[in-house]
Design an enzyme around this catalytic site. Structure first.
Site, PDB file in Angstrom:
ATOM      1  N   HIS A 123       6.300  98.764  66.287  1.00 48.63           N
ATOM      2  CA  HIS A 123       6.266  97.021  66.111  1.00 48.63           C
ATOM      3  C   HIS A 123       5.812  96.581  65.049  1.00 48.63           C
ATOM      4  O   HIS A 123       6.421  95.458  64.657  1.00 48.63           O
ATOM      5  CB  HIS A 123       5.365  96.817  67.280  1.00 48.63           C
ATOM      6  CG  HIS A 123       4.861  95.574  67.322  1.00 48.63           C
ATOM      7  ND1 HIS A 123       5.718  94.546  67.855  1.00 48.63           N
ATOM      8  CD2 HIS A 123       3.771  94.782  67.109  1.00 48.63           C
ATOM      9  CE1 HIS A 123       5.061  93.296  68.089  1.00 48.63           C
ATOM     10  NE2 HIS A 123       4.121  93.386  67.320  1.00 48.63           N
ATOM     11  N   GLU A 189       3.602  90.338  75.057  1.00 50.13           N
ATOM     12  CA  GLU A 189       3.495  91.739  74.547  1.00 50.13           C
ATOM     13  C   GLU A 189       2.992  92.655  75.299  1.00 50.13           C
ATOM     14  O   GLU A 189       2.068  92.303  76.059  1.00 50.13           O
ATOM     15  CB  GLU A 189       2.572  91.301  73.192  1.00 50.13           C
ATOM     16  CG  GLU A 189       3.034  90.562  72.116  1.00 50.13           C
ATOM     17  CD  GLU A 189       2.044  90.618  70.890  1.00 50.13           C
ATOM     18  OE1 GLU A 189       2.628  90.254  69.700  1.00 50.13           O
ATOM     19  OE2 GLU A 189       1.047  90.800  70.875  1.00 50.13           O
ATOM     20  N   ASP A 223      -0.220  90.124  76.327  1.00 48.79           N
ATOM     21  CA  ASP A 223      -0.676  89.133  75.540  1.00 48.79           C
ATOM     22  C   ASP A 223       0.444  88.283  75.247  1.00 48.79           C
ATOM     23  O   ASP A 223       1.185  88.149  74.058  1.00 48.79           O
ATOM     24  CB  ASP A 223      -1.210  89.742  74.128  1.00 48.79           C
ATOM     25  CG  ASP A 223      -2.186  88.845  73.084  1.00 48.79           C
ATOM     26  OD1 ASP A 223      -2.703  88.068  73.737  1.00 48.79           O
ATOM     27  OD2 ASP A 223      -1.843  88.921  72.100  1.00 48.79           O
ATOM     28  N   ARG A 227       5.780  81.994  69.569  1.00 47.74           N
ATOM     29  CA  ARG A 227       5.936  82.464  68.146  1.00 47.74           C
ATOM     30  C   ARG A 227       6.122  81.359  67.377  1.00 47.74           C
ATOM     31  O   ARG A 227       5.870  81.835  66.041  1.00 47.74           O
ATOM     32  CB  ARG A 227       7.438  83.332  68.401  1.00 47.74           C
ATOM     33  CG  ARG A 227       7.121  84.640  69.305  1.00 47.74           C
ATOM     34  CD  ARG A 227       6.181  85.736  68.654  1.00 47.74           C
ATOM     35  NE  ARG A 227       6.122  86.888  69.568  1.00 47.74           N
ATOM     36  CZ  ARG A 227       5.445  87.797  69.359  1.00 47.74           C
ATOM     37  NH1 ARG A 227       4.435  87.918  68.269  1.00 47.74           N
ATOM     38  NH2 ARG A 227       5.358  89.083  69.928  1.00 47.74           N
ATOM     39  N   GLN A 230       2.778  80.323  66.204  1.00 42.36           N
ATOM     40  CA  GLN A 230       2.190  81.478  65.409  1.00 42.36           C
ATOM     41  C   GLN A 230       2.687  81.509  63.966  1.00 42.36           C
ATOM     42  O   GLN A 230       2.038  81.637  63.002  1.00 42.36           O
ATOM     43  CB  GLN A 230       2.247  82.835  66.067  1.00 42.36           C
ATOM     44  CG  GLN A 230       2.092  83.906  65.583  1.00 42.36           C
ATOM     45  CD  GLN A 230       2.136  85.417  66.146  1.00 42.36           C
ATOM     46  OE1 GLN A 230       2.672  85.210  67.201  1.00 42.36           O
ATOM     47  NE2 GLN A 230       1.660  86.251  65.643  1.00 42.36           N
ATOM     48  N   LYS A 243      -1.502  82.319  70.342  1.00 43.44           N
ATOM     49  CA  LYS A 243      -2.129  83.544  70.906  1.00 43.44           C
ATOM     50  C   LYS A 243      -3.215  83.073  72.204  1.00 43.44           C
ATOM     51  O   LYS A 243      -3.489  83.795  73.204  1.00 43.44           O
ATOM     52  CB  LYS A 243      -2.771  84.677  70.041  1.00 43.44           C
ATOM     53  CG  LYS A 243      -1.774  85.372  69.095  1.00 43.44           C
ATOM     54  CD  LYS A 243      -0.876  86.242  69.845  1.00 43.44           C
ATOM     55  CE  LYS A 243       0.016  87.257  68.790  1.00 43.44           C
ATOM     56  NZ  LYS A 243       0.632  88.488  69.665  1.00 43.44           N
ATOM     57  N   THR A 247      -4.112  85.460  78.224  1.00 43.93           N
ATOM     58  CA  THR A 247      -3.735  86.981  78.124  1.00 43.93           C
ATOM     59  C   THR A 247      -3.846  87.232  79.559  1.00 43.93           C
ATOM     60  O   THR A 247      -4.942  87.034  80.169  1.00 43.93           O
ATOM     61  CB  THR A 247      -4.580  87.694  76.949  1.00 43.93           C
ATOM     62  OG1 THR A 247      -4.530  87.047  75.706  1.00 43.93           O
ATOM     63  CG2 THR A 247      -4.369  89.062  77.255  1.00 43.93           C
ATOM     64  N   GLU A 348      11.271  91.331  69.436  1.00 38.98           N
ATOM     65  CA  GLU A 348      11.893  92.370  69.020  1.00 38.98           C
ATOM     66  C   GLU A 348      13.268  92.894  69.713  1.00 38.98           C
ATOM     67  O   GLU A 348      14.182  92.994  69.034  1.00 38.98           O
ATOM     68  CB  GLU A 348      10.877  93.640  69.063  1.00 38.98           C
ATOM     69  CG  GLU A 348       9.685  93.220  68.334  1.00 38.98           C
ATOM     70  CD  GLU A 348       8.760  94.499  68.578  1.00 38.98           C
ATOM     71  OE1 GLU A 348       8.866  95.690  68.140  1.00 38.98           O
ATOM     72  OE2 GLU A 348       8.007  94.551  69.490  1.00 38.98           O
TER      73      GLU A 348
END
Length: 399
Positions: A123, A189, A223, A227, A230, A243, A247, A348
């Site tokens: 990752h 995540e 989580d 993006r 962030q 973030k 969560t 990803e």
């Protein structure tokens, strides 16, 4: 073996018995253990057997039980195993079996502090290639210490809680100034979370070989990550509003004792770690995650190749003298494997949005309003059977 009727290949077999907090109708929340597709209501069973500490199970969180420490955790597990295996306990237990479909699961423990790590080499490498394509993907410190950040415990929510799309500042690559509005690159995540039971003393680090004395068990973690927020905010102090909005964690806490058959050796660490991170018994767990977007499987990340062990994460978290408290949660960070279909986040999976997924016939990159994400996980035991960790689900609402 168990006398309790249960579906074949249930993730919650008689060797698992995870603990959680449930509510039945308008009754007060209390602690139960999962077995098959049912919940054992533990407080009345413990009271009927005149068990010391039956009051632990009548409370709306696991914290009081978690604080009792490893000897009590082990004794309780032995008691639970006997309840489901011994036919002589049937008369006491059977009246207190409740279908899981009849209960509402709650947040299993009151979260004290929350720390999120960045422990998957694959990752970290993927994000390094995305964010720094002209540089080495891993920063110089990554293989010397478990990188992490402190999160916001007050926004950890139970599985099933809707997630409101966060707003904040974001800056498009071709813009000269930032703008404000709802995140356009909302992500997930897939992570493994470790639940601390026994607290430590301020100023006294926890060595790697004391991991199992402090950590009771694990939960599945999503989580959620904005993006675009962030990317604009994280330099120089790291994750913040991208973030901290939510969560999600799974409702069942699987004990380390139940997870023990899934232990695997820690992958080789090169260069060698500093002495406080070294140990003879460092392990990972053979756990497979599955990520579903609107019911379609999009990824199956493997945990067994994670670079930093949970014992090393805890040792590093406390090496400066920071203490842990009952109810602390620390998570692995995104779990990703070497193959494209083993990546644990959409940034990803879609390579920064440039390579869309096909989900239910549609091209998809980041999360849209109304999307539902479910992450499940199971451990592979030394007998080849699956031991379920449950699932964590959330649906995106417009902000």
């Amino acid at each position: 073996m168990t006398w309790i009727d249960m579906p074949a290949n249930s993730p919650f077999g008689p060797d698992n018995l995870p603990l959680g907090v449930f509510r039945l109708g308008d009754e007060e929340p209390r602690v139960g253990a999962a077995i098959g597709d049912q919940v054992i209501d533990l407080a009345p069973v413990a009271s009927a057997q005149m068990m010391d500490g039956a009051q632990w199970f009548a409370r709306p969180s696991l914290n009081d039980f978690l604080a009792l420490g490893r000897p009590t955790w082990q004794a309780t597990r032995e008691w639970l195993l006997d309840l489901v295996r011994n036919e002589n306990d049937r008369e006491v237990v059977e009246p207190h079996l409740i279908p899981q479909s009849a209960v509402t699961m709650q947040l299993p423990f009151e979260v004290a502090d929350y720390v999120d790590f960045y422990a998957s080499e694959q990752h970290a490498t993927n994000l390094g290639r995305l964010f720094r394509p002209d540089s080495e993907p891993l920063l110089p410190n990554w293989k010397h210490l478990p990188v992490g950040y402190h999160g916001r415990s007050g926004t950890i929510v139970a599985s099933g809680t809707d997630i409101v799309r966060p707003s904040g500042q974001r800056k498009a690559p071709d813009a000269t100034v930032p703008s404000y509005g709802p995140s356009q690159r909302l992500d997930i995540e897939a992570e493994l979370g470790y639940v601390v039971g026994t607290p430590s003393v301020l100023g006294k680090p926890i060595p790697v070989d004391a991991f199992e004395d402090h950590v009771y068990g694990v939960v599945v973690v999503n989580d959620w990550s904005a993006r675009d927020l962030q990317a604009w905010e994280y330099v120089p102090l790291g994750p913040f509003l991208g973030k901290s909005f939510a969560t999600s964690i799974s409702p069942w806490v699987v004990s380390l004792e139940a997870l023990a058959p899934a232990k695997v050796p820690l992958p080789a660490q090169d260069p060698p770690v500093l002495p406080y991170l070294a140990g003879e018994s460092l392990v990972n767990y053979d756990i497979t995650f599955e990520v579903y977007l609107n019911g379609e499987l999009v990824s199956s990340p493997p945990y067994k190749d994670i670079y930093w062990s949970p014992a090393q994460m805890l040792a590093h978290l406390t090496v400066n003298g920071a203490s842990v408290r009952t109810g602390d949660l620390y998570a692995s960070g995104t779990v990703s494997g070497a193959q494209p279909d083993q990546r644990g986040s959409f940034i990803e999976l879609t390579w920064g949005g440039r390579e869309p997924l096909i989900v239910n016939g549609d091209k998809r990159t980041f999360l849209e309003n109304g999307d539902q994400v479910t992450i499940t996980a199971w451990a592979t035991t030394n007998t080849g059977t699956r031991l379920g960790l449950g699932e964590v689900t959330g649906r995106i609402l417009a902000g």
